[in-house]
Design a protein around this motif. Structure first.
Motif, short mmCIF file in Angstrom:
data_model
loop_
_atom_site.label_atom_id
_atom_site.label_comp_id
_atom_site.label_asym_id
_atom_site.label_seq_id
_atom_site.Cartn_x
_atom_site.Cartn_y
_atom_site.Cartn_z
N SER A 27 0.79 -1.23 0.00
CA SER A 27 0.00 0.00 0.00
C SER A 27 0.82 1.28 0.00
CB SER A 27 -0.95 0.01 1.21
OG SER A 27 -0.21 0.02 2.43
N ASP A 142 -1.73 -5.92 0.07
CA ASP A 142 -2.63 -4.87 0.55
C ASP A 142 -3.61 -4.54 -0.57
OD1 ASP A 142 -1.04 -4.76 2.86
OD2 ASP A 142 0.27 -3.23 1.96
N THR A 145 -6.18 1.13 -2.03
CA THR A 145 -6.80 2.20 -1.25
C THR A 145 -7.43 3.24 -2.16
OG1 THR A 145 -4.69 3.38 -1.14
CG2 THR A 145 -5.22 1.91 0.69
N GLU A 176 -12.28 -7.79 6.64
CA GLU A 176 -12.43 -7.29 5.27
C GLU A 176 -13.15 -8.30 4.37
OE1 GLU A 176 -8.09 -4.98 5.44
OE2 GLU A 176 -8.34 -6.84 4.30
N TRP A 179 -15.40 -7.55 1.40
CA TRP A 179 -14.81 -7.03 0.16
C TRP A 179 -14.90 -8.06 -0.97
CZ3 TRP A 179 -10.70 -9.24 -2.46
CH2 TRP A 179 -10.21 -8.51 -3.54
N TYR A 261 -4.23 3.03 5.04
CA TYR A 261 -5.49 2.33 5.27
C TYR A 261 -6.62 3.32 5.51
CZ TYR A 261 -8.23 -1.80 6.61
OH TYR A 261 -9.14 -2.81 6.66
N HIS A 264 -8.93 4.88 2.42
CA HIS A 264 -9.97 4.23 1.63
C HIS A 264 -11.15 5.19 1.51
CE1 HIS A 264 -8.72 0.05 0.87
NE2 HIS A 264 -8.06 0.14 2.01
N GLU A 268 -16.17 2.77 0.88
CA GLU A 268 -15.55 1.51 1.27
C GLU A 268 -15.29 1.45 2.78
OE1 GLU A 268 -12.01 0.80 -0.99
OE2 GLU A 268 -12.96 1.23 -2.91
N LYS A 269 -15.66 2.50 3.50
CA LYS A 269 -15.36 2.54 4.92
C LYS A 269 -16.08 1.46 5.71
CE LYS A 269 -12.64 6.18 5.24
NZ LYS A 269 -11.21 6.05 5.67
N PHE A 272 -13.29 -1.17 5.02
CA PHE A 272 -11.94 -0.77 5.42
C PHE A 272 -12.02 0.46 6.32
CE2 PHE A 272 -11.77 -2.49 1.08
CZ PHE A 272 -10.92 -3.57 1.26
#
Length: 345
Positions: A27, A142, A145, A176, A179, A261, A264, A268-269, A272
């Motif tokens: 990331s 990762d 993001t 996660e 996802w 991280y 994001h 997407e919170k 993530f």
């Protein structure tokens, strides 16, 4: 440790084949540099531990070593025998970036020549616009993001090119897991928004337990892989404990990871969120022996880190010997392995 096990498994399966190269997406820049140094400089038997000679100034030795590492192109690791480890991110000097690309992209001069295995640690800068042939696998250590499912597809697209086979792996934490369903829905025609219902394809992401990854990577009978995985983790912790500079790299990578991280996007919170991170497990992922609430970055500024569910309070950084650290690490790994077995049952 998970990354090492997965790389060992992938490189072993592709050894001597046409495609024996693996791209690993991380990331942030600090994480790329940390993992590259960790894999290239740590050792199971401690043989790479640096010692200053008689009358040799320790600070001069460390400065010289830092300069040498900055100019080095490829690293080698006893954990990945025969494989060269390259890195790429936007902050590397241009000459090193170009040399790393040439080294990883090298193609044998003759068809009879067996290509050397290689791993490429990089940020999203390598997800598009580069000619990287013979990539057998992509590992998203990762998840993206930025760019969401579109960026994920670009990364996956680095393998299985020009009629060659390939595979793509993503390391997904328990918090996660949603996802997987989310990105599958996006890839069924919703990534670009241009496909009609008739054009949508059936795409499925298959799951693989961490136990299977560790077992395939470290081998052994029954649960022997757990002991081997523990030894690898301890060797990484010894590397961090060895020098202040190494500990600084680990802390800097940890801090940069948590900051990345937190970037994001809002949609997407729910998957993530930095509050969902298990800080204790994350610290171990960066070979840190403690789960800090606050951590010092390279510039000695204090960065606050949210306490994730199940995180434990920061412990004193007063003197601890390596033997105590190893014993605590062994206990923690065994406890986690026992919890996984109970959950599986």
């Amino acid at each position: 440790m998970r990354l090492v096990a997965l790389l060992r498994s992938l490189l072993a399966r592709t050894q001597g084949q046409k495609g024996s190269k693996v791209i690993v997406f991380l990331s942030c820049i600090d994480s790329v540099d940390f993992h590259w140094r960790l894999l290239g400089d740590s050792s199971m038997d401690g043989e790479k531990t640096e010692r200053s000679g008689p009358g040799e100034d320790k600070s001069d030795t460390e400065d010289s070593k830092a300069d040498e590492e900055e100019s080095k192109i490829a690293a080698q690791s006893s954990l990945l025998p025969g494989a060269s480890i390259f890195r790429l991110h936007g902050s590397l000097p241009t000459l090193i970036r170009l040399a790393s690309l040439r080294g990883f992209s090298a193609i044998p001069s003759s068809k009879s020549e067996i290509p050397a295995p290689a791993s490429f640690l990089c940020t999203s800068v390598a997800s598009r616009g580069l000619d990287l042939p013979l990539v057998r696998a992509v590992v998203q250590h990762d998840l993206p993001t930025e760019g969401g499912a579109t960026e994920y597809v670009h990364r996956v697209g680095r393998t299985a090119r020009a009629g060659n086979g390939g595979e793509a792996w993503s390391i997904v934490a328990p918090n996660e897991s949603e996802w997987v369903r989310w990105v599958q829905g996006k890839m069924k025609g919703d990534v670009t928004g241009e496909k009609s219902d008739g054009d949508k394809v059936n795409i499925t992401i298959e799951g693989e337990s961490i136990e299977n990854v560790l077992a395939k990577g470290f081998g052994g009978k029954g649960s022997e892989y757990e002991a081997r995985a523990t030894e690898v983790q301890l060797s990484f912790e010894r590397w961090v404990l060895r020098r202040k500079e190494d500990a600084d790299f680990a802390r800097g990578a940890f801090t940069s990871y948590t900051r990345a991280y937190a970037t994001h996007p809002s949609n997407e919170k729910h998957i993530f969120h930095v509050r969902h991170l298990h800080i204790g497990h994350l610290a171990k992922a960066f070979a840190l022996r403690e789960a800090p609430n606050t951590i010092t970055d390279h510039k000695n500024k204090i960065s606050n880190v949210s306490k994730g569910r199940g995180s434990c309070p920061a412990k004193s950084t007063a003197q601890h010997d390596i033997g105590d650290a190893e014993q605590r690490m062994q206990d923690a790994v065994r406890a986690q392995a026992g919890a996984r077995r109970r959950m599986a049952g």
